[in-house]
Write a protein that holds these residues in place. Sequence first.
Motif, mmCIF file in Angstrom:
data_model
loop_
_atom_site.group_PDB
_atom_site.id
_atom_site.type_symbol
_atom_site.label_atom_id
_atom_site.label_comp_id
_atom_site.label_asym_id
_atom_site.label_seq_id
_atom_site.Cartn_x
_atom_site.Cartn_y
_atom_site.Cartn_z
ATOM 1 N N LEU A 148 10.769 -1.246 -4.589
ATOM 2 C CA LEU A 148 10.112 -0.135 -3.918
ATOM 3 C C LEU A 148 10.994 1.102 -3.898
ATOM 4 N N GLN A 157 0.826 -1.202 0.000
ATOM 5 C CA GLN A 157 0.000 0.000 0.000
ATOM 6 C C GLN A 157 0.862 1.254 0.000
ATOM 7 N N ARG A 158 0.380 2.246 -0.726
ATOM 8 C CA ARG A 158 1.062 3.534 -0.725
ATOM 9 C C ARG A 158 0.797 4.277 0.577
ATOM 10 N N SER A 159 -0.409 4.105 1.109
ATOM 11 C CA SER A 159 -0.778 4.719 2.390
ATOM 12 C C SER A 159 -1.815 3.838 3.061
ATOM 13 N N THR A 175 -6.470 -1.587 -7.329
ATOM 14 C CA THR A 175 -6.172 -0.151 -7.331
ATOM 15 C C THR A 175 -7.394 0.717 -7.578
ATOM 16 N N THR A 225 4.205 -0.745 3.466
ATOM 17 C CA THR A 225 3.758 0.611 3.138
ATOM 18 C C THR A 225 4.918 1.348 2.489
ATOM 19 N N ASP A 226 4.807 1.538 1.186
ATOM 20 C CA ASP A 226 5.892 2.145 0.419
ATOM 21 C C ASP A 226 5.351 2.463 -0.978
ATOM 22 N N ARG A 227 6.147 3.142 -1.768
ATOM 23 C CA ARG A 227 5.782 3.448 -3.145
ATOM 24 C C ARG A 227 6.516 2.522 -4.109
#
Length: 515
Positions: free
Chosen positions: A338, A217-219, A353, A325-327
Amino acid sequence: MTYAQRGDDPAGDHVDVLIVGAGLSGVGAACHLRRTRPEKTYAVLEARAVVGGTWDLFRYPGIRSDSDMYTLGYSFRPWTDPRSIADGDAILRYVRETAREYGVDAHIRFGHRVVAAEWDSATARWTVRVQRDDTAEPTVLTCSFLHACTGYYRYDAGYTPPLPGVGTYTGRVVHPQHWPAELDHDGRRVVVVGSGATAVTLVPALARRAAHVTMLQRSPTYVLALPSRDVLTDALRRWLPPRAGYRLVRARNVLAGTAMYRLSRRAPGLVRRLLRRAARRRLPAGYDVDRHFAPRYDPWDQRLCVAPDGDLFAAIAAGRASVVTDRIDTFTAHGIRLASGDEVPADVVVTATGLDLLTLGGMTLRVDGVDVDPAGTVAYKGMMLSGVPNLALTIGYTNASWTLKADLVAGYVCRLLRHLDRTGQQVVTPLAPADGRRAPLIDLRSGYVRRSLAALPTQGVRAPWRLYQNYPRDVLLMRYGRLDDAGVRFSHATGARPAAPAGPPPPATTGWEET
């Protein structure tokens, strides 16, 4: 006499009411007509080949309700399954059984995709253009009232953001909206990209058979654990008839949900702490709850995700699933690298998404020869569009069960039809608010909403143009409030002499009143 024995002829090119969509909302709308306006002719147009809408389309592992079934179920037909949070197959059976019980299935025309609708004020009729799958030929129908029960997202495609480097990836990439029936994830490493309701559903379901599942997850998102069975309902079933028990639990859940939402808005810090504490109790000691389950936004800025019996937390605690949790920097041949430089190995990547929104199922509208841009209209009571006569659309709640609002809309349409018959008028046209002030129709900060707001109708800042996301308040407004308020105009067809008011309508079919 049962509903299915009425003998209505569903054929014919003109009906009083044309319902678009045979999913949860469309079947419900048709049932409301059968129960309270049985004299009205109607048809249901469904683009696909089966009843069920979302609950037939989505086939990904673990698909289930994210609301309790005592409020997601219809007000007029009790949910009798012991599970409060139900799987997709159980919901699909419920919708189809309801359609059969009320004779709605005999009025559905499958493979009929509505592409355009044009209103003519002289005749007070909609001309609806349909593309048929069986013949590939266009078909034209007319109706006096058009009810769009199409939901608000695209059925043919989900949203997938740009995925850098995906062309170098040697594994499988799938979107939940089009889950491949042949996909085997047994013993494989799966990465689910996303943190919304679909991801929260998929991760524990996939983790039962996969080697490991990573939710990337991005956030973070707020996740609330709820029991899959309702203790009060189980007790009431031993003492009360099904309808009475259903009404009590439904009312209890409505009030509890409304109270939770209001508390979240008035004391977001308190609710944030409660949700964080609840997550911490279900996760291993030392788990970084703040990083993975403490969003930057307040509760109900986006919809809360439900984990029945805390299944997501249980999968994490058991080591079968993890959260990162990362991009995403880029896909690699065997996984995802990542922004931090770490790489997550993956045999299968699921892009949970989000969705793309689509107003009115993509159909175009014209009123007396003028094209209608839905984004230029103002929603009246969250269900009609300013300047567009005799059309309703069903958009459910974002902070509660979809069906609570769908039931109110269907009931309101029946009230409008009764009023038109009693007054001898043929047309009801919503008006835009005179003050010119506007607000977004959907009050959420979710990505799928932000991406599509410019294409959606707006709403006003006060009733009757404002949707307050408050079911008890909307019950008073839509079930008992005035029909001839400042937001609407009733009139006659411009090309016909005014009709004499109709006599008393036939009595409504028997049935208990909705909560």
